[in-house]
Design a protein around this motif. Structure first.
Motif, short mmCIF file in Angstrom:
data_model
loop_
_atom_site.label_atom_id
_atom_site.label_comp_id
_atom_site.label_asym_id
_atom_site.label_seq_id
_atom_site.Cartn_x
_atom_site.Cartn_y
_atom_site.Cartn_z
N SER A 1 10.36 15.16 -12.61
CA SER A 1 9.56 14.88 -10.97
C SER A 1 10.81 14.11 -9.57
CB SER A 1 9.24 13.55 -11.18
OG SER A 1 9.01 13.02 -9.89
N GLU A 2 12.48 13.84 -10.28
CA GLU A 2 13.40 12.94 -9.41
C GLU A 2 14.07 14.91 -8.45
OE1 GLU A 2 12.87 10.42 -11.34
OE2 GLU A 2 13.20 11.93 -13.10
N GLY A 3 13.86 15.66 -9.00
CA GLY A 3 13.92 17.46 -9.40
C GLY A 3 13.36 17.76 -7.52
N ILE A 4 11.51 17.57 -8.43
CA ILE A 4 10.97 18.08 -6.96
C ILE A 4 10.79 16.54 -5.68
CG2 ILE A 4 7.86 18.40 -6.34
CD1 ILE A 4 7.55 19.07 -9.66
N MET A 5 11.06 15.60 -5.62
CA MET A 5 10.60 15.02 -5.35
C MET A 5 12.35 15.26 -4.11
SD MET A 5 9.68 10.72 -6.05
CE MET A 5 10.99 11.01 -7.68
N ARG A 6 13.57 15.66 -4.59
CA ARG A 6 14.69 15.35 -3.73
C ARG A 6 14.47 16.80 -2.81
NH1 ARG A 6 18.06 14.76 -8.04
NH2 ARG A 6 17.82 17.36 -8.64
N ARG A 7 14.06 18.26 -3.92
CA ARG A 7 13.23 19.79 -3.16
C ARG A 7 12.88 19.07 -1.60
NH1 ARG A 7 14.62 21.08 -8.15
NH2 ARG A 7 12.09 21.11 -8.69
N ASN A 8 11.59 18.79 -2.68
CA ASN A 8 10.46 18.67 -0.76
C ASN A 8 11.03 17.69 0.21
OD1 ASN A 8 8.70 19.58 -2.46
ND2 ASN A 8 7.62 17.28 -3.09
N HIS A 9 11.67 17.18 -0.10
CA HIS A 9 12.79 16.14 0.90
C HIS A 9 13.74 17.11 1.80
CE1 HIS A 9 14.73 12.59 2.97
NE2 HIS A 9 14.83 13.40 2.56
N VAL A 10 14.45 17.23 0.91
CA VAL A 10 15.50 18.62 1.74
C VAL A 10 14.57 19.42 2.61
CG1 VAL A 10 17.23 20.43 1.65
CG2 VAL A 10 17.10 17.83 0.33
N ALA B 1 9.96 11.11 3.41
CA ALA B 1 9.76 11.38 2.21
C ALA B 1 10.17 12.77 1.83
CB ALA B 1 9.05 10.81 1.66
N SER B 2 8.41 13.60 1.76
CA SER B 2 8.11 14.60 1.88
C SER B 2 6.96 14.89 2.88
CB SER B 2 7.51 15.05 0.72
OG SER B 2 7.34 14.15 -0.46
N MET B 3 7.35 14.19 3.79
CA MET B 3 6.42 14.49 4.87
C MET B 3 7.66 13.95 6.09
SD MET B 3 2.28 13.07 4.25
CE MET B 3 3.59 11.11 3.82
N VAL B 4 7.31 14.55 7.41
CA VAL B 4 8.15 14.02 8.39
C VAL B 4 7.01 14.09 9.59
CG1 VAL B 4 9.00 16.73 8.82
CG2 VAL B 4 10.64 13.79 9.93
N ASP C 1 0.60 -1.11 -0.47
CA ASP C 1 -0.22 0.02 0.07
C ASP C 1 0.62 1.14 -0.07
OD1 ASP C 1 -2.17 1.29 2.30
OD2 ASP C 1 -1.68 2.29 -0.30
N ALA C 2 1.35 1.93 -0.86
CA ALA C 2 1.99 2.42 -1.50
C ALA C 2 1.45 4.27 -1.81
CB ALA C 2 2.96 2.49 -2.36
N ALA C 3 0.38 4.14 -1.01
CA ALA C 3 -1.10 5.26 -1.07
C ALA C 3 0.52 6.69 -1.90
CB ALA C 3 -1.54 5.62 -0.29
N HIS C 4 0.85 7.45 -0.75
CA HIS C 4 1.87 8.12 -1.22
C HIS C 4 3.08 8.00 -1.73
CE1 HIS C 4 0.08 10.45 2.44
NE2 HIS C 4 -0.17 9.47 3.32
N ALA C 5 3.23 7.36 -2.07
CA ALA C 5 4.45 7.22 -2.55
C ALA C 5 5.13 7.20 -4.01
CB ALA C 5 5.40 5.83 -2.99
N ILE C 6 4.07 7.65 -4.96
CA ILE C 6 4.02 7.95 -6.30
C ILE C 6 4.45 9.77 -6.28
CG2 ILE C 6 1.94 7.91 -7.48
CD1 ILE C 6 4.41 7.54 -9.95
N GLY C 7 5.61 10.14 -6.59
CA GLY C 7 5.87 11.77 -6.58
C GLY C 7 6.24 12.07 -5.51
N SER C 8 6.77 10.83 -4.32
CA SER C 8 7.36 11.28 -3.12
C SER C 8 9.01 11.05 -3.03
CB SER C 8 6.13 10.52 -2.33
OG SER C 8 6.38 11.52 -1.06
N VAL C 9 9.03 8.81 -3.51
CA VAL C 9 9.74 8.69 -3.39
C VAL C 9 10.03 7.47 -4.57
CG1 VAL C 9 10.25 8.02 -1.18
CG2 VAL C 9 8.78 6.61 -2.38
N PRO C 10 11.00 7.28 -5.46
CA PRO C 10 11.12 7.00 -6.28
C PRO C 10 10.37 5.44 -5.98
CG PRO C 10 13.72 7.23 -5.87
CD PRO C 10 12.24 8.16 -4.65
N VAL C 11 9.92 5.23 -7.78
CA VAL C 11 9.27 4.14 -7.90
C VAL C 11 9.65 2.94 -8.79
CG1 VAL C 11 6.27 2.70 -7.53
CG2 VAL C 11 6.92 5.18 -6.97
N ASP C 12 9.73 1.80 -7.92
CA ASP C 12 10.22 0.86 -9.05
C ASP C 12 9.59 -0.02 -8.80
OD1 ASP C 12 11.54 -1.43 -11.02
OD2 ASP C 12 13.49 0.50 -11.08
N VAL C 13 8.68 -0.75 -9.45
CA VAL C 13 8.00 -2.09 -9.31
C VAL C 13 9.01 -3.48 -9.07
CG1 VAL C 13 5.65 -1.09 -9.14
CG2 VAL C 13 6.89 -2.01 -11.28
#
Lengths: 445, 445
Positions: free
Chosen positions: B320-329, B354-357, B226-238
């Motif tokens: 998307s990678e850039g967004i994820m990185r910046r959100n995380h930082v 990831a983008s939440m803490v 259950d990766a409800a939050h994952a896409i756009g938040s962490v890289p997803v490689d199924v």
């Protein structure tokens, strides 16, 4: 009904369901055209039955709600959504004469409602409350999705499905009642129990209004456990009175004939001990709080179509006679247009006027040589692409011994936005095809 | 910065598509403009719950909605399916699925859970003494879905505790192994393990790849992430993650409107032919992607805007990678700033978010129940214009040394702060000051 002034209710101050009496406030023809100006003007849109229609004022109301959610979704979720859904359910309860708002749930569409009712049946088989071989009855002309749902949830769980053969063209209610009784007898053979009857209020293809009240009565007399009426088309099209019809479950789409945007339907479930375990298949934290509450939250989604029911009612009440007036005029017009077309083509209607509501089946000239379901789809596409006419076609296979019969029927709809020209456009298109010697086998796959 | 994406590295070498336009990346003021429909004056630091959608994607959605309203039959027959396929193809690439048949679009993770659990539940009817494993902090809807489809069918449910606050992946892995052993005790077969990729409350990034491997080693039948939050938040490689089922909501962190999610079903999974959408249409039996593409008349437009979303995302530096990185930082930076300002601590180390803490709230707030947490949240919304979900973390008995504390006592409340592209540092200052005031003024909530 409670709001009828003639019953001496004028001393009770409740909000009138009748539209304003002053004729200056009734919607005008040009206002109607304006409300539906987003419809493609090049299309004779005589298929309201499939996807319905939604006036601009209701769409705008919906967009306001969508924006409210986007602005501050948490506030919308915590403070606005539940009461909005309850308001819609309350309006529907009054429209359909349900006893209690608890009996009314809002779901996406009749397809979803069918899954809800049938899933319950599947559990009953799985838990041994129903025996393998117990019967579910449905009409041969049941909607494709419902048939598949019955297969997925009943046949798969060990139930036996019996189809009621239906005559078409049809001339009287008695023909239908007769076939229904026959099917019930078959169902009860070998001491089997009939657990569920799935009855259309208005069949889709071919389109006929079914005498549901009588059929429900017969079901009760014959000991059928429960009756589910699939009335996808009914609300805004024919009379929908839960006390009068008496079914256990009843569903109808508001986006077809009640001017709501895609998509919203209600599922009525008669409050009685037997109806406690209906669940929405998409389970949220509301599981176990009753179907209405469960359906009001099935995860984050756009619920705005479910919130504009009051606005749709406002729209309807701008018409003379409100929804009753609209239904009557649609019916009269559908019949008139159907008769005009049948006369112009030298064909016949598929049923008498009293067995149709706002849709009617009109025979197509035999020379078109419609000889399969695939022909109907191809002809329909041909009419759409080359003549700007949108109308669904039904293939009626000849029975043994029948010769030179009409094998194709068009299901024409009449809704408030339709004009006479829509039907003359269709008339002329078919006449042209006939005069050019067109046959369906000219159309490629 | 990723060398490939840097325009200074000479874009004219033929590589295309993922690079943003040479005219430059989206500017700060353009970003604010894209989200100008968000309510002004609200520090919206809860992207995790309902997500967000930029103006340009909403505009694309409106176009699709209008297309349907203009001529719904044409939309149904000619527009819908090819464009659903386009969306699915983009998702397939995004998540590195082997084949497009493995990708279905559904409303949300809640729906996906019902799909997976219905299928598991059907198998339970035949075997008793089987178990399902999940985290105790699994999303409430998923827990109820397990109750509805697993417990109801006779299966047992084993919960794995999530240590929180958490210090390392090892702690999570250890607990998970313990949970699996317990599940397998008494000769039970573990039919399904449900693993969150990013838990909801409290929010922690879980080492899913390792846990899936352990599941395989321990003979678990199926694994559902259950990766409800994952896409756009962490890289997803199924393929790397290796689960049988994987779901993520596109409207949370991937800028889709409400609502659309993808459900990935590995083709090699034996049960993939038994996966069905619970709402059965005429497409029943044609595979989940096709079944999900038509579940009756509804608004499918959120599923059609994936191309518009990828366009939007590619306007940002690094896509998307850039967004994820910046959100995380940024979220870590903001989390640390808040924890320092309040004298508290974060709920997890940087690599486990990831983008939440989760940020500890001052003990002086005396949060001592879920109700308190909810009341504080409402108070923050109504009085201070801050939108942020609050988590109540009950003190554990007998672990005095390890319990999170600040100088005044035990930390029992955590705020889950999000960072998305529209957030500004002032949002977090506003939250910091609100809490400081509540503590200082002993502002009861």
């Amino acid at each position: 009904m409670a709001s009828n002034h003639r019953n001496g209710d004028s001393h009770i101050h409740h909000l009138p369901k009748k539209p304003k009496l002053s004729s200056t406030s009734l919607i005008t023809p040009s206002e109607i055209q304006s409300e539906f100006c987003h419809h493609d003007p090049s299309v004779a849109r005589i298929n309201n039955g499939s996807f319905g229609s939604c006036p601009d004022s209701v769409i705008k109301a919906q967009q306001v709600l969508q924006l409210e959610f986007l602005r501050q979704p948490d506030h919308f979720y915590f403070n606005c959504l539940k009461e909005g859904i309850l308001r819609s359910r309350t309006v529907i309860k009054q429209l359909i004469n349900a006893r209690h708002v608890d009996e009314v749930s809002i779901v996406d569409n009749a397809t979803t409602a069918a899954a809800i009712v049938l899933q319950r049946t599947a559990w009953a088989f799985a838990e041994g409350r129903f025996e393998k071989g117990d019967v579910a009855i449905m009409l041969h002309y049941a909607y494709g999705a419902v048939k598949k749902s019955v297969e997925a949830y009943v046949t798969r769980a060990g139930g036996c499905v019996i189809e009621v053969q239906m005559p078409f063209p049809v001339n009287t209610n008695d023909e239908i009642i007769h076939e229904f009784r026959k099917a019930l007898e078959r169902g009860k053979e070998n001491g089997r129990k009939i657990r569920l009857a799935v009855i259309d209020h208005i069949t889709s293809m071919p389109c006929v209004v079914i005498p549901v009240k009588e059929l429900v009565k017969i079901c009760r007399e014959e000991g059928v456990d429960q009756v589910f009426v699939d009335a996808a088309h009914a609300i805004g099209c024919t009379d929908v009175d839960m006390q009068d019809i008496g079914a256990d479950f009843y569903t109808s789409n508001l986006h077809k004939w009640f001017f709501c945007p895609p998509s919203i339907a209600f599922l009525y479930s008669r409050s009685s001990p037997k109806c406690l375990d209906l669940h929405h298949p998409v389970v949220s934290h509301e599981y176990g709080s009753g179907l209405a509450v469960e359906s009001a939250w099935i995860g984050t989604r756009d619920y705005s179509a479910q919130l504009v029911v009051p606005k749709a009612l406002d729209f309807v009440n701008r018409f003379e006679g409100g929804i009753e007036g609209i239904k009557k005029r649609n019916h009269d017009k559908a019949v008139e247009m159907g008769q005009m077309l049948a006369k112009a083509w030298g064909t016949n209607l598929g049923c008498p006027p009293e067995m149709c509501a706002s849709m009617i089946m009109v025979g197509l000239p035999a020379s078109l040589a419609i000889s399969s379901d695939s022909d109907t789809l191809k002809l329909r596409a041909h009419l759409r692409e080359n003549f700007g006419v949108e109308v669904p076609i039904y293939y009626r296979a000849p029975k043994d011994g029948e010769v030179g019969v009409i094998t194709g029927y068009a299901r024409i709809s009449y809704q408030v936005y339709n004009t006479f020209e829509d039907y003359t456009k269709f008339r002329d298109a078919v006449n042209k095809l006939v005069s050019e010697g067109f046959t369906c086998n000219l159309l490629s796959n | 910065m990723d060398k490939e994406e840097d325009p200074r590295n000479g874009v004219g070498n033929g590589t295309t598509t993922k690079k943003p336009r040479l005219s430059g990346f989206i500017t700060d003021s353009e970003v604010q403009s894209e989200f100008s429909h968000h309510e002004a004056g609200v520090a919206r630091i809860n992207n995790g719950s309902f997500g967000c959608c930029p103006g340009s994607v909403l505009a694309a959605q409106r176009s699709w909605q209008l297309c349907f309203l203009q001529q719904p039959d044409h939309f149904y027959f000619s527009v819908l399916r090819p464009n659903l396929l386009r969306s699915r193809a983009l998702v397939q690439t995004l998540i590195n699925a082997d084949h497009i048949d493995e990708v279905s679009l559904v409303d949300n993770a809640t729906t996906a859970a019902a799909i997976v659990l219905q299928q598991i539940g059907r198998r339970f009817s035949h075997h008793q003494n089987d178990a399902v494993v999940m985290f105790s902090c699994a999303f409430p809807a998923v827990k109820k879905s397990i109750q509805a489809y697993v417990t109801h069918a006779g299966g047992s449910v084993i919960e794995v505790d999530l240590p929180f606050p958490v210090k390392s992946n090892t702690e999570v892995i250890t607990e998970f192994r313990k949970g699996l052993s317990k599940a397998k005790s008494g000769g039970r077969k573990v039919r399904l393990a449900i693993i969150d990729h990013i838990t909801s409350m409290p929010s922690v990034l879980i080492p899913v790849r390792e846990l899936v491997k352990i599941c395989r080693e321990e003979g678990v039948d199926q694994v559902f992430v259950d990766a409800a939050h994952a896409i756009g938040s962490v890289p997803v490689d199924v393929q790397q993650i290796g689960a049988d089922f994987y779901v993520s909501n596109l409207y949370k962190w991937f800028f889709a409107p409400p609502s659309v999610a993808f459900l990935y079903c590995r083709r090699s999974n034996a049960s993939s032919s038994e996966i069905h959408h619970p709402v059965v249409s005429h497409e029943y039996g044609n595979g989940l992607p096709i079944e999900s593409s038509w579940i009756g008349t509804r608004d499918y437009t959120p599923q059609l805007v994936v191309p518009a979303i990828t366009d939007f995302v590619n306007r940002f530096e690094g896509g998307s990678e850039g967004i994820m990185r910046r959100n995380h930082v940024q979220v870590l930076k903001m989390g640390k700033m808040l924890a320092e300002a309040w004298g508290t601590s974060l709920g997890s180390p940087p690599e486990m978010c990831a983008s939440m803490v989760m940020v500890g709230l001052p003990s002086k707030l005396c949060i001592s129940s879920d109700d308190d947490a909810m009341r504080l949240r409402s108070h923050l919304r109504e009085k201070y214009g801050v939108e942020v979900p609050i988590y109540y973390r009950a003190p554990k008995n007998g672990e005095g040394e390890c319990e999170p504390k600040d100088k005044d006592g035990l930390i029992t409340g955590y705020a889950r702060i999000s960072h998305q592209v529209y957030n500004r540092i002032d949002d977090y200052f506003k939250f910091r000051d609100a809490i400081n005031r509540i503590v200082l003024e002993e502002d009861l909530y």
